[in-house]
Write a protein that holds these residues in place. Structure first.
Motif, short mmCIF file in Angstrom:
data_model
loop_
_atom_site.label_atom_id
_atom_site.label_comp_id
_atom_site.label_asym_id
_atom_site.label_seq_id
_atom_site.Cartn_x
_atom_site.Cartn_y
_atom_site.Cartn_z
N PHE A 103 0.82 -1.21 0.00
CA PHE A 103 0.00 0.00 0.00
C PHE A 103 0.86 1.26 0.00
O PHE A 103 0.52 2.25 -0.65
N TYR A 104 1.97 1.24 0.70
CA TYR A 104 2.87 2.39 0.72
C TYR A 104 3.40 2.68 -0.69
O TYR A 104 3.37 3.83 -1.15
N HIS A 105 3.85 1.64 -1.38
CA HIS A 105 4.37 1.84 -2.74
C HIS A 105 3.26 2.21 -3.71
O HIS A 105 3.48 3.00 -4.64
N ALA A 106 2.06 1.66 -3.52
CA ALA A 106 0.93 2.00 -4.40
C ALA A 106 0.54 3.46 -4.24
O ALA A 106 0.25 4.15 -5.23
N ILE A 107 0.52 3.94 -2.99
CA ILE A 107 0.19 5.35 -2.76
C ILE A 107 1.26 6.24 -3.36
O ILE A 107 0.97 7.28 -3.97
N GLY A 108 2.53 5.84 -3.20
CA GLY A 108 3.62 6.60 -3.82
C GLY A 108 3.51 6.62 -5.33
O GLY A 108 3.79 7.65 -5.97
N ALA A 109 3.11 5.51 -5.93
CA ALA A 109 2.96 5.45 -7.39
C ALA A 109 1.79 6.33 -7.84
O ALA A 109 1.90 7.06 -8.84
N ALA A 110 0.68 6.29 -7.12
CA ALA A 110 -0.47 7.11 -7.48
C ALA A 110 -0.15 8.59 -7.36
O ALA A 110 -0.50 9.39 -8.24
N TYR A 111 0.56 8.95 -6.30
CA TYR A 111 0.92 10.36 -6.14
C TYR A 111 1.93 10.79 -7.21
O TYR A 111 1.81 11.89 -7.76
N GLY A 112 2.89 9.94 -7.51
CA GLY A 112 3.86 10.28 -8.56
C GLY A 112 3.20 10.45 -9.91
O GLY A 112 3.54 11.36 -10.67
N TYR A 113 2.22 9.58 -10.21
CA TYR A 113 1.52 9.71 -11.48
C TYR A 113 0.67 10.97 -11.53
O TYR A 113 0.62 11.67 -12.54
N GLY A 120 2.95 18.80 -16.03
CA GLY A 120 3.38 18.99 -17.41
C GLY A 120 4.45 18.00 -17.84
O GLY A 120 5.08 18.19 -18.87
N GLY A 121 4.68 16.98 -17.08
CA GLY A 121 5.58 15.92 -17.52
C GLY A 121 6.99 15.99 -16.99
O GLY A 121 7.92 15.73 -17.74
N HIS A 122 7.19 16.33 -15.73
CA HIS A 122 8.53 16.27 -15.15
C HIS A 122 8.97 14.81 -15.07
O HIS A 122 8.24 13.95 -14.59
N VAL A 123 10.18 14.55 -15.52
CA VAL A 123 10.68 13.18 -15.59
C VAL A 123 10.88 12.60 -14.19
O VAL A 123 10.72 11.40 -13.98
N GLY A 124 11.20 13.42 -13.21
CA GLY A 124 11.40 12.94 -11.85
C GLY A 124 10.16 12.28 -11.28
O GLY A 124 10.24 11.25 -10.61
N TYR A 125 9.00 12.85 -11.58
CA TYR A 125 7.75 12.25 -11.11
C TYR A 125 7.47 10.94 -11.83
O TYR A 125 6.95 9.99 -11.25
N LEU A 126 7.81 10.88 -13.11
CA LEU A 126 7.61 9.65 -13.87
C LEU A 126 8.51 8.53 -13.34
O LEU A 126 8.07 7.38 -13.23
N THR A 130 7.20 5.06 -11.71
CA THR A 130 7.61 3.76 -12.27
C THR A 130 8.20 2.85 -11.20
O THR A 130 7.82 1.68 -11.09
N GLY A 131 9.12 3.37 -10.42
CA GLY A 131 9.73 2.55 -9.37
C GLY A 131 8.73 2.09 -8.33
O GLY A 131 8.72 0.92 -7.92
N SER A 132 7.88 2.98 -7.88
CA SER A 132 6.89 2.61 -6.88
C SER A 132 5.85 1.64 -7.43
O SER A 132 5.39 0.74 -6.72
N ALA A 133 5.48 1.81 -8.69
CA ALA A 133 4.52 0.89 -9.30
C ALA A 133 5.11 -0.51 -9.43
O ALA A 133 4.42 -1.51 -9.19
N ILE A 134 6.38 -0.59 -9.80
CA ILE A 134 7.03 -1.90 -9.90
C ILE A 134 7.10 -2.57 -8.54
O ILE A 134 6.80 -3.77 -8.40
#
Length: 188
Positions: A103-113, A120-126, A130-134
């Motif tokens: 759940f921690y990584h899923a929340i991090g992935a949702a927030y990053g997305y 506007g597409g900052h690569v750091g958020y992408l 990606t890492g949190s979703a994996i």
């Protein structure tokens, strides 16, 4: 749950959280300026105040602590000797650690997305997404499949839980065609 796969997940999770934490601890102003709206442009330098630096470093230390908790509570790092617990190699907290960290990584992935799409597409958020979703998907896979015990037949080496419902196993039937002593289910 399978101890090897959980240990791999625990150390991978520690690695991912450490990869995020070290830049936050060492260069908090650099990370904060990169993720602001006008960060990285020479004509509009970002102003990073002391509070942002404090929270960035605190987040880095918190991520390191969470990663170390995942490793220790999952049983990847043994805290006892074989004398005190010889028969039980698995940690009793492994399931809970996998679920909570998923759940921690899923929340991090949702927030990053959400930040990636709104900024506007900052690569750091992408990269964070990606890492949190994996890691979240890996934890979900562990939760679903790591606890299953294999039901392998010692004589044939096949999984005993399989059936021939949609398709018949013709190769296995060919092997036993000459064997008249074989008892089938229909005969029982």
């Amino acid at each position: 749950m399978g101890n090897d796969s959980i240990s791999t997940y625990a150390f991978a999770s520690l690695g991912w959280l450490s990869l995020q934490a070290v830049p936050l601890i060492v260069w908090p102003t650099f990370i904060s300026s990169m993720l602001t709206e006008n960060g990285g442009h020479a004509h509009a330098p970002a102003v990073v105040n002391v509070v942002e630096t404090y929270f960035a470093r605190y987040l880095g230390f918190s991520q390191l602590a969470i990663g170390l908790l995942i490793v220790t509570l999952s049983g990847a790092l043994p805290l006892t000797t074989k004398v005190t617990s010889p028969n039980d190699p698995n940690s009793p907290y492994a399931n809970a650690v996998v679920i909570i960290s998923m759940f921690y990584h899923a929340i991090g992935a949702a927030y990053g997305y959400s930040r990636y799409t709104s900024s506007g597409g900052h690569v750091g958020y992408l990269l964070g997404f990606t890492g949190s979703a994996i890691m979240s998907a890996y934890a979900l896979w562990l939760f679903m499949f790591a606890g299953e015990q294999a039901k392998v037949n010692a004589a044939t080496g096949a999984d005993e839980r399989t059936s021939n419902f949609p398709f018949k196993n013709a190769e296995a039937e060919k092997r036993f065609d000459g064997d008249k002593k074989r008892v089938t289910r229909k005969e029982i």
